[in-house]
Motif scaffolding. Structure first.
Motif, PDB file in Angstrom:
ATOM      1  N   ALA A 143       6.124  38.151  -3.380  1.00 49.84           N
ATOM      2  CA  ALA A 143       5.671  39.328  -2.635  1.00 49.84           C
ATOM      3  C   ALA A 143       5.922  39.167  -1.142  1.00 49.84           C
ATOM      4  CB  ALA A 143       4.181  39.565  -2.895  1.00 49.84           C
ATOM      5  N   ARG A 144       5.782  37.945  -0.636  1.00 48.62           N
ATOM      6  CA  ARG A 144       6.011  37.702   0.791  1.00 48.62           C
ATOM      7  C   ARG A 144       7.468  37.955   1.167  1.00 48.62           C
ATOM      8  NH1 ARG A 144       7.491  33.909   4.384  1.00 48.62           N
ATOM      9  NH2 ARG A 144       8.133  32.413   2.796  1.00 48.62           N
ATOM     10  N   PHE A 145       8.383  37.598   0.276  1.00 49.49           N
ATOM     11  CA  PHE A 145       9.801  37.810   0.556  1.00 49.49           C
ATOM     12  C   PHE A 145      10.190  39.285   0.465  1.00 49.49           C
ATOM     13  CE2 PHE A 145      10.544  33.366   0.723  1.00 49.49           C
ATOM     14  CZ  PHE A 145      11.819  33.194   1.255  1.00 49.49           C
ATOM     15  N   LEU A 146       9.447  40.050  -0.329  1.00 50.70           N
ATOM     16  CA  LEU A 146       9.793  41.463  -0.516  1.00 50.70           C
ATOM     17  C   LEU A 146       8.988  42.387   0.396  1.00 50.70           C
ATOM     18  CD1 LEU A 146       9.966  41.587  -4.435  1.00 50.70           C
ATOM     19  CD2 LEU A 146      11.838  41.192  -2.825  1.00 50.70           C
ATOM     20  N   LYS A 147       8.106  41.827   1.225  1.00 48.62           N
ATOM     21  CA  LYS A 147       7.113  42.630   1.948  1.00 48.62           C
ATOM     22  C   LYS A 147       7.707  43.639   2.922  1.00 48.62           C
ATOM     23  CE  LYS A 147       6.360  39.120   5.543  1.00 48.62           C
ATOM     24  NZ  LYS A 147       7.104  39.812   6.614  1.00 48.62           N
ATOM     25  N   ASP A 148       8.910  43.377   3.406  1.00 51.52           N
ATOM     26  CA  ASP A 148       9.507  44.303   4.374  1.00 51.52           C
ATOM     27  C   ASP A 148      10.200  45.486   3.705  1.00 51.52           C
ATOM     28  OD1 ASP A 148       8.661  42.817   6.551  1.00 51.52           O
ATOM     29  OD2 ASP A 148      10.432  41.529   6.506  1.00 51.52           O
TER      30      ASP A 148
ATOM     31  N   THR B  74       0.315  31.610  -6.928  1.00 51.57           N
ATOM     32  CA  THR B  74       1.010  31.205  -5.700  1.00 51.57           C
ATOM     33  C   THR B  74       2.474  31.640  -5.755  1.00 51.57           C
ATOM     34  OG1 THR B  74      -0.462  29.288  -5.531  1.00 51.57           O
ATOM     35  CG2 THR B  74       1.532  29.254  -4.188  1.00 51.57           C
ATOM     36  N   PHE B  75       3.080  31.478  -6.916  1.00 52.11           N
ATOM     37  CA  PHE B  75       4.461  31.913  -7.146  1.00 52.11           C
ATOM     38  C   PHE B  75       4.585  33.421  -6.899  1.00 52.11           C
ATOM     39  CE2 PHE B  75       7.558  32.982 -10.776  1.00 52.11           C
ATOM     40  CZ  PHE B  75       8.675  32.893  -9.957  1.00 52.11           C
ATOM     41  N   GLU B  76       3.637  34.209  -7.425  1.00 53.01           N
ATOM     42  CA  GLU B  76       3.635  35.661  -7.212  1.00 53.01           C
ATOM     43  C   GLU B  76       3.543  36.008  -5.729  1.00 53.01           C
ATOM     44  OE1 GLU B  76       1.527  38.101 -10.644  1.00 53.01           O
ATOM     45  OE2 GLU B  76       0.266  36.459  -9.959  1.00 53.01           O
TER      46      GLU B  76
ATOM     47  N   SER C 242       9.962  48.565   0.394  1.00 52.50           N
ATOM     48  CA  SER C 242       9.096  49.219  -0.596  1.00 52.50           C
ATOM     49  C   SER C 242       9.422  48.604  -1.953  1.00 52.50           C
ATOM     50  CB  SER C 242       9.349  50.722  -0.624  1.00 52.50           C
ATOM     51  OG  SER C 242       8.971  51.310   0.598  1.00 52.50           O
ATOM     52  N   PHE C 243       8.396  48.110  -2.652  1.00 47.49           N
ATOM     53  CA  PHE C 243       8.663  47.478  -3.935  1.00 47.49           C
ATOM     54  C   PHE C 243       7.430  47.568  -4.820  1.00 47.49           C
ATOM     55  CE2 PHE C 243       6.452  44.150  -1.709  1.00 47.49           C
ATOM     56  CZ  PHE C 243       5.759  43.452  -2.692  1.00 47.49           C
ATOM     57  N   VAL C 244       7.659  47.442  -6.103  1.00 48.09           N
ATOM     58  CA  VAL C 244       6.582  47.228  -7.065  1.00 48.09           C
ATOM     59  C   VAL C 244       6.985  46.032  -7.906  1.00 48.09           C
ATOM     60  CG1 VAL C 244       5.662  49.564  -7.196  1.00 48.09           C
ATOM     61  CG2 VAL C 244       7.599  48.932  -8.648  1.00 48.09           C
ATOM     62  N   LYS C 245       5.987  45.306  -8.388  1.00 51.88           N
ATOM     63  CA  LYS C 245       6.283  44.163  -9.241  1.00 51.88           C
ATOM     64  C   LYS C 245       5.254  44.097 -10.364  1.00 51.88           C
ATOM     65  CE  LYS C 245       3.543  40.617  -6.872  1.00 51.88           C
ATOM     66  NZ  LYS C 245       2.615  40.452  -7.995  1.00 51.88           N
ATOM     67  N   ALA C 246       5.620  43.410 -11.409  1.00 55.28           N
ATOM     68  CA  ALA C 246       4.705  43.149 -12.509  1.00 55.28           C
ATOM     69  C   ALA C 246       4.948  41.723 -12.956  1.00 55.28           C
ATOM     70  CB  ALA C 246       4.929  44.132 -13.654  1.00 55.28           C
ATOM     71  N   SER C 247       3.944  41.116 -13.551  1.00 59.85           N
ATOM     72  CA  SER C 247       4.049  39.715 -13.940  1.00 59.85           C
ATOM     73  C   SER C 247       3.758  39.542 -15.424  1.00 59.85           C
ATOM     74  CB  SER C 247       3.056  38.862 -13.133  1.00 59.85           C
ATOM     75  OG  SER C 247       3.269  39.040 -11.749  1.00 59.85           O
ATOM     76  N   ASN C 248       4.395  38.530 -15.993  1.00 59.97           N
ATOM     77  CA  ASN C 248       4.155  38.158 -17.383  1.00 59.97           C
ATOM     78  C   ASN C 248       4.107  36.643 -17.433  1.00 59.97           C
ATOM     79  OD1 ASN C 248       4.325  37.511 -20.126  1.00 59.97           O
ATOM     80  ND2 ASN C 248       5.494  39.353 -20.590  1.00 59.97           N
ATOM     81  N   GLN C 249       2.892  36.091 -17.325  1.00 60.74           N
ATOM     82  CA  GLN C 249       2.775  34.641 -17.246  1.00 60.74           C
ATOM     83  C   GLN C 249       3.183  33.977 -18.549  1.00 60.74           C
ATOM     84  OE1 GLN C 249      -1.024  33.093 -15.983  1.00 60.74           O
ATOM     85  NE2 GLN C 249      -0.283  30.988 -15.923  1.00 60.74           N
ATOM     86  N   VAL C 250       2.992  34.658 -19.676  1.00 61.90           N
ATOM     87  CA  VAL C 250       3.389  34.075 -20.969  1.00 61.90           C
ATOM     88  C   VAL C 250       4.875  33.740 -20.958  1.00 61.90           C
ATOM     89  CG1 VAL C 250       3.578  34.497 -23.450  1.00 61.90           C
ATOM     90  CG2 VAL C 250       1.539  35.257 -22.195  1.00 61.90           C
ATOM     91  N   GLU C 251       5.667  34.588 -20.311  1.00 62.44           N
ATOM     92  CA  GLU C 251       7.111  34.361 -20.225  1.00 62.44           C
ATOM     93  C   GLU C 251       7.501  33.645 -18.936  1.00 62.44           C
ATOM     94  OE1 GLU C 251       8.880  38.199 -20.552  1.00 62.44           O
ATOM     95  OE2 GLU C 251       8.537  38.360 -22.691  1.00 62.44           O
ATOM     96  N   GLY C 252       6.536  33.418 -18.038  1.00 68.12           N
ATOM     97  CA  GLY C 252       6.848  32.803 -16.752  1.00 68.12           C
ATOM     98  C   GLY C 252       7.706  33.697 -15.888  1.00 68.12           C
ATOM     99  N   CYS C 253       7.524  35.022 -16.010  1.00 72.64           N
ATOM    100  CA  CYS C 253       8.422  35.983 -15.354  1.00 72.64           C
ATOM    101  C   CYS C 253       7.700  36.879 -14.357  1.00 72.64           C
ATOM    102  CB  CYS C 253       9.092  36.887 -16.392  1.00 72.64           C
ATOM    103  SG  CYS C 253      10.430  36.109 -17.304  1.00 72.64           S
ATOM    104  N   ILE C 254       8.432  37.292 -13.343  1.00 75.06           N
ATOM    105  CA  ILE C 254       8.030  38.368 -12.444  1.00 75.06           C
ATOM    106  C   ILE C 254       9.152  39.399 -12.453  1.00 75.06           C
ATOM    107  CG2 ILE C 254       7.539  39.035 -10.051  1.00 75.06           C
ATOM    108  CD1 ILE C 254       6.371  36.250  -9.631  1.00 75.06           C
ATOM    109  N   TYR C 255       8.801  40.664 -12.660  1.00 71.99           N
ATOM    110  CA  TYR C 255       9.774  41.751 -12.599  1.00 71.99           C
ATOM    111  C   TYR C 255       9.549  42.491 -11.280  1.00 71.99           C
ATOM    112  CZ  TYR C 255       8.626  41.036 -17.573  1.00 71.99           C
ATOM    113  OH  TYR C 255       8.323  40.484 -18.787  1.00 71.99           O
ATOM    114  N   PHE C 256      10.626  42.933 -10.645  1.00 73.64           N
ATOM    115  CA  PHE C 256      10.440  43.711  -9.427  1.00 73.64           C
ATOM    116  C   PHE C 256      11.417  44.882  -9.372  1.00 73.64           C
ATOM    117  CE2 PHE C 256      13.609  40.539  -8.169  1.00 73.64           C
ATOM    118  CZ  PHE C 256      14.537  41.295  -7.470  1.00 73.64           C
ATOM    119  N   ILE C 257      10.951  45.964  -8.742  1.00 75.22           N
ATOM    120  CA  ILE C 257      11.765  47.151  -8.477  1.00 75.22           C
ATOM    121  C   ILE C 257      11.685  47.368  -6.969  1.00 75.22           C
ATOM    122  CG2 ILE C 257      12.074  49.616  -8.921  1.00 75.22           C
ATOM    123  CD1 ILE C 257      10.396  49.148 -11.522  1.00 75.22           C
TER     124      ILE C 257
END
Length: 401
Positions: free
Chosen positions: A212-217, A206-208, A219-234
């Motif tokens: 993604a909803r905020f970045l939808k407008d 849900t967090f992801e 062009s972006f890519v993202k990756a997730s690392n649940q072990v660290e509780g992190c989302i990376y985005f470009i």
């Protein structure tokens, strides 16, 4: 034709057996005529049995999957190839797609997905079609491929040429991104969570989606690392930095989660991005240590910086703590005074307006919370070393060059 011949090629016997036992081959009018544990053996058996369908791992000894597919394209042009690939074999999968494979399956192999792919291939063979991997099939897996690409990019190791090639393949802009960022939610780290694994995974998804909803407008890519509780985005394209503040507030309101985030505006080469990523990642880990009171104070400042009446006292009152206590927390936990933090925030917003608008200096000073242009110019010069006017003129000159 009574049956189509199938060859399974993978250097791991457990994978070969898993594929063989997972499918009702006769139901699809298919026959597994042979299995191979390396590319060279696979080529020999494919020619010997004149196979119609090849299921091939890309990473095999002696002759890898790519070489095998290239040779089959000449020797058995009618053969339909389905590749089996791991998450860490993105570059090879990309090349295999160019060799007109029918589809690809990502390990671990999902039996239902494989069945559907085989059914589609049987239809193609029956109808004598020569369909290859299409844009529609790429779209089906593009999110996963983009996430893997993002993960590979942020850790480094890819050249500008490799990055440009993969950006084109994944239908992403070929220009340098605008932002790199890391968003961390410590509460969603399995090691720090009181939730069950399933609850944690669902909340993280849900967090992801919220990110993604905020970045939808854009062009972006993202990756997730649940072990660290992190989302990376470009992210490509210009966005208001206010967007990131709104994201933080939205996650807190809807999910009751506190997040910390760090992002940098990018200006260098594509391959410079990993260094910015590391700085962002280090910063979010440091920010987690900041007390919730300071965190809430910063949120209040971000929301009210444009008010000239904003002060240590007004922020302290909003948090129901004493101004002396809040002042001490700023100094201890951020290493700067409240006044310094507010000045930095206002000057940062002023720089954005100098870059992106034609507002007068006086108008900008009002929008960032200064009562007079003189007071604003003095503060700006103290931080930036030049007046707002000179800063703006220097920016224009540098752009013309």
């Amino acid at each position: 034709m009574d049956s189509w011949n199938v060859l399974i090629a993978d250097d791991e016997i457990i994978i070969r057996e898993g594929i063989r036992d997972a499918i009702n081959w006769s139901e699809l009018q298919l026959t597994v005529v042979a299995e191979a544990e390396d590319g060279e053996e696979a080529l020999e058996l494919a020619l010997e049995h004149q196979v119609d369908i090849l299921l091939a791992d890309l990473n095999m000894p002696i002759m890898n999957g790519l070489t095998l597919i290239k040779q089959l394209r000449t020797a058995l042009p009618h053969c339909k190839v389905i590749i089996i690939t791991g998450h860490d074999e993105f570059v090879y999968a990309q090349e295999a797609i160019r060799l007109s494979v029918v589809d690809y399956i990502i390990k671990p192999v999902d039996a239902d997905q494989l069945y559907e792919v085989l059914k589609k291939v049987c239809l193609e063979l029956t109808e004598g079609q020569n369909q290859t991997f299409t844009a529609k099939q790429l779209e089906k897996n593009i999110t996963l491929l983009r996430e893997q690409f993002c993960s590979n990019w942020v850790i480094g190791g890819l050249t500008n040429e490799e990055l440009a090639e993969q950006l084109s393949f994944l239908q992403l802009p070929d220009t340098s991104p605008s932002f790199i960022g890391v968003i961390r939610c410590p509460e969603l780290q399995p090691a720090q969570s009181f939730m069950s694994d399933l609850e944690g995974q669902e909340l993280f998804r849900t967090f992801e989606k919220e990110v993604a909803r905020f970045l939808k407008d854009s062009s972006f890519v993202k990756a997730s690392n649940q072990v660290e509780g992190c989302i990376y985005f470009i992210l490509w394209g210009e966005v208001e930095e206010e967007l990131f503040i709104q994201l933080e507030q939205k996650v807190q309101e809807t999910l009751q989660l506190m997040i910390v985030q760090s992002y940098e505006r990018l200006t260098g080469e594509l391959c410079d991005l990993p260094r910015s990523f590391q700085r962002c990642k280090e910063k979010v880990y440091n920010l987690v240590e900041v007390s919730q009171i300071v965190k809430r104070a910063e949120q209040y400042m971000n929301a009210h910086f444009y008010q000239s009446s904003l002060s240590l006292e007004t922020v302290a009152d909003s948090l129901q703590v004493s101004s002396a206590y809040l002042s001490r927390l700023f100094k201890e936990q951020l290493g700067i005074t409240f006044t310094h933090a507010l000045t930095k925030l206002r000057i940062k917003r002023a720089i954005q307006l100098l870059h992106s608008t034609n507002l007068t200096i006086n108008e900008i000073s009002e929008k960032v919370g200064y009562e007079t242009q003189h007071y604003f110019s003095t503060a700006f010069k103290k931080v930036m070393g030049v007046s707002p006017n000179r800063y703006r003129k220097g920016k224009v000159v540098s752009q013309q060059k």
